[in-house]
Design a protein around this motif. Structure first.
Motif, short mmCIF file in Angstrom:
data_model
loop_
_atom_site.label_atom_id
_atom_site.label_comp_id
_atom_site.label_asym_id
_atom_site.label_seq_id
_atom_site.Cartn_x
_atom_site.Cartn_y
_atom_site.Cartn_z
N ARG A 159 -68.71 106.39 114.69
CA ARG A 159 -68.08 105.09 114.99
C ARG A 159 -69.03 103.93 114.71
NH1 ARG A 159 -65.71 105.06 120.95
NH2 ARG A 159 -67.89 105.59 121.32
N ARG A 216 -69.35 103.43 110.93
CA ARG A 216 -68.17 102.73 110.42
C ARG A 216 -68.25 101.23 110.73
NH1 ARG A 216 -62.69 104.64 112.97
NH2 ARG A 216 -63.72 103.69 114.77
N PRO A 232 -62.04 99.44 108.14
CA PRO A 232 -61.20 100.35 108.92
C PRO A 232 -61.15 101.68 108.17
CG PRO A 232 -59.84 98.85 107.64
CD PRO A 232 -61.26 98.43 107.41
N HIS A 235 -60.44 106.16 108.54
CA HIS A 235 -60.26 107.41 109.27
C HIS A 235 -61.62 108.12 109.32
CE1 HIS A 235 -55.93 106.84 108.80
NE2 HIS A 235 -55.74 107.86 109.62
N HIS A 272 -60.10 111.26 113.60
CA HIS A 272 -59.65 110.07 114.33
C HIS A 272 -59.16 109.02 113.34
CE1 HIS A 272 -62.20 111.97 117.40
NE2 HIS A 272 -61.56 111.24 118.29
N ASP A 273 -58.19 108.22 113.78
CA ASP A 273 -57.70 107.14 112.93
C ASP A 273 -58.59 105.91 113.09
OD1 ASP A 273 -56.97 105.75 115.24
OD2 ASP A 273 -54.81 106.01 114.95
N PRO A 274 -58.34 104.84 112.33
CA PRO A 274 -59.22 103.66 112.41
C PRO A 274 -59.27 103.01 113.78
CG PRO A 274 -57.97 103.63 110.37
CD PRO A 274 -57.40 104.74 111.20
N GLU A 275 -58.29 103.30 114.65
CA GLU A 275 -58.29 102.76 116.02
C GLU A 275 -58.87 103.76 117.02
OE1 GLU A 275 -55.33 102.42 114.01
OE2 GLU A 275 -56.34 100.57 113.44
N ASP A 276 -59.53 104.81 116.50
CA ASP A 276 -60.20 105.83 117.31
C ASP A 276 -59.26 106.75 118.07
OD1 ASP A 276 -62.60 104.90 116.38
OD2 ASP A 276 -63.11 103.78 118.20
N ARG A 277 -58.00 106.80 117.65
CA ARG A 277 -57.07 107.76 118.25
C ARG A 277 -57.30 109.13 117.62
NH1 ARG A 277 -53.30 103.10 117.82
NH2 ARG A 277 -53.01 103.75 115.65
#
Length: 265
Positions: free
Chosen positions: A50, A53, A59, A61, A71-76
């Motif tokens: 993270r 990045r 943004p 993945h 994880h996706d760009p929103e950390d999900r």
């Protein structure tokens, strides 16, 4: 159709100090602004990546722990696969790990069997990511994304042979570096994780370009429609993909230079 750009980190996107350089960051930021999808694929832990990045300023993945986490760009979290607990416990016993420094990744962080400060000094100067000392031989084996053995290459090849002889069909095993042997669940690889990300975004593999330097990048480069091998890549990667183009080394900003050439920046 959108194009996916996916890259390994150490030995590929990062410089020789394992840092993000300005030329690379600017290149990826320009491409992201133009609508290109970006994915980072690494053996590193999600909590560590993270920060990388963020330093790249894009943004993206995140495929981490060699594909055990996505994880996706929103950390999900969109994908997770652990080693079976009983197998993880067996892999962390001294009769397997002897001759190495034993490590494990869990969601909460990085576990190491004993103090080894030089590990942090080499790879994690910028991110601040660090380990926690733990009696791994007594660990329950629950929630382990990957197990790492760090040491001299000859000792690691002996560990690899022991693991393959006992558990060959039950693990995915690879070298992420000359001095680091890593074990994951058998369905885990960067290539498998990349396939999942491409499907999620509706991007055809033919519209994906990938960059790597290590044995753990073999499957990822096989998935991508365009694969590129770093000049400094491991012999095993070069042997696995003898027909792929070899570009400049990470010290020469090979990924950024190739991307600028490909996309006319």
């Amino acid at each position: 159709m959108r194009t996916m750009i996916v890259s390994d980190l150490d030995g590929t996107l990062l410089d020789k100090e394992h840092k993000v350089d300005a030329f690379t960051a600017e290149t990826l930021q320009t491409l992201a602004a133009q609508g290109y999808a970006i994915t980072i694929a690494t053996g590193r832990h999600f909590l560590d990546v993270r920060g990388i990045r963020a330093a790249l300023g894009v943004p993206a993945h995140l495929i981490t722990s060699n594909g055990a986490r996505v994880h996706d760009p929103e950390d999900r979290e969109i994908y997770a696969e652990n080693i079976e607990p009983e197998l993880a416990r067996a892999l962390m016993q001294p009769d397997v790990s002897s001759g190495s420094l034993l490590n494990a990744y869990v969601d909460e962080g990085w576990l190491v069997e004993r103090e080894c400060e030089e590990l942090v000094g080499v790879y994690y100067k910028d991110s601040g990511f660090g380990y926690q000392v733990c009696n791994l031989a007594a660990h329950s084996g629950e929630g382990i994304a990957k197990i790492l053995y760090i040491g001299e290459h000859q000792a690691l090849t002996e560990i690899e042979s022991r693991i393959l002889a006992r558990y060959g069909d039950e693990v995915y095993i690879t070298f992420s570096a000359h001095d680091c042997l890593e074990v994951m669940a058998p369905t885990v690889s960067k290539g498998h994780a990349l396939t999942a990300v491409l499907a999620r975004l509706g991007i055809d593999a033919e519209h994906c370009c990938a960059f790597g330097d290590g044995q753990n990048d073999i499957e990822m480069l096989a998935v991508a429609g365009q694969g590129f091998v770093m000049a400094n890549a491991s012999p095993k990667l070069k042997a696995a993909h003898p027909n792929l183009p070899v570009i400049g080394s990470n010290e020469q900003h090979g990924v950024a230079s190739q991307l600028r050439k490909m996309f006319n920046l």
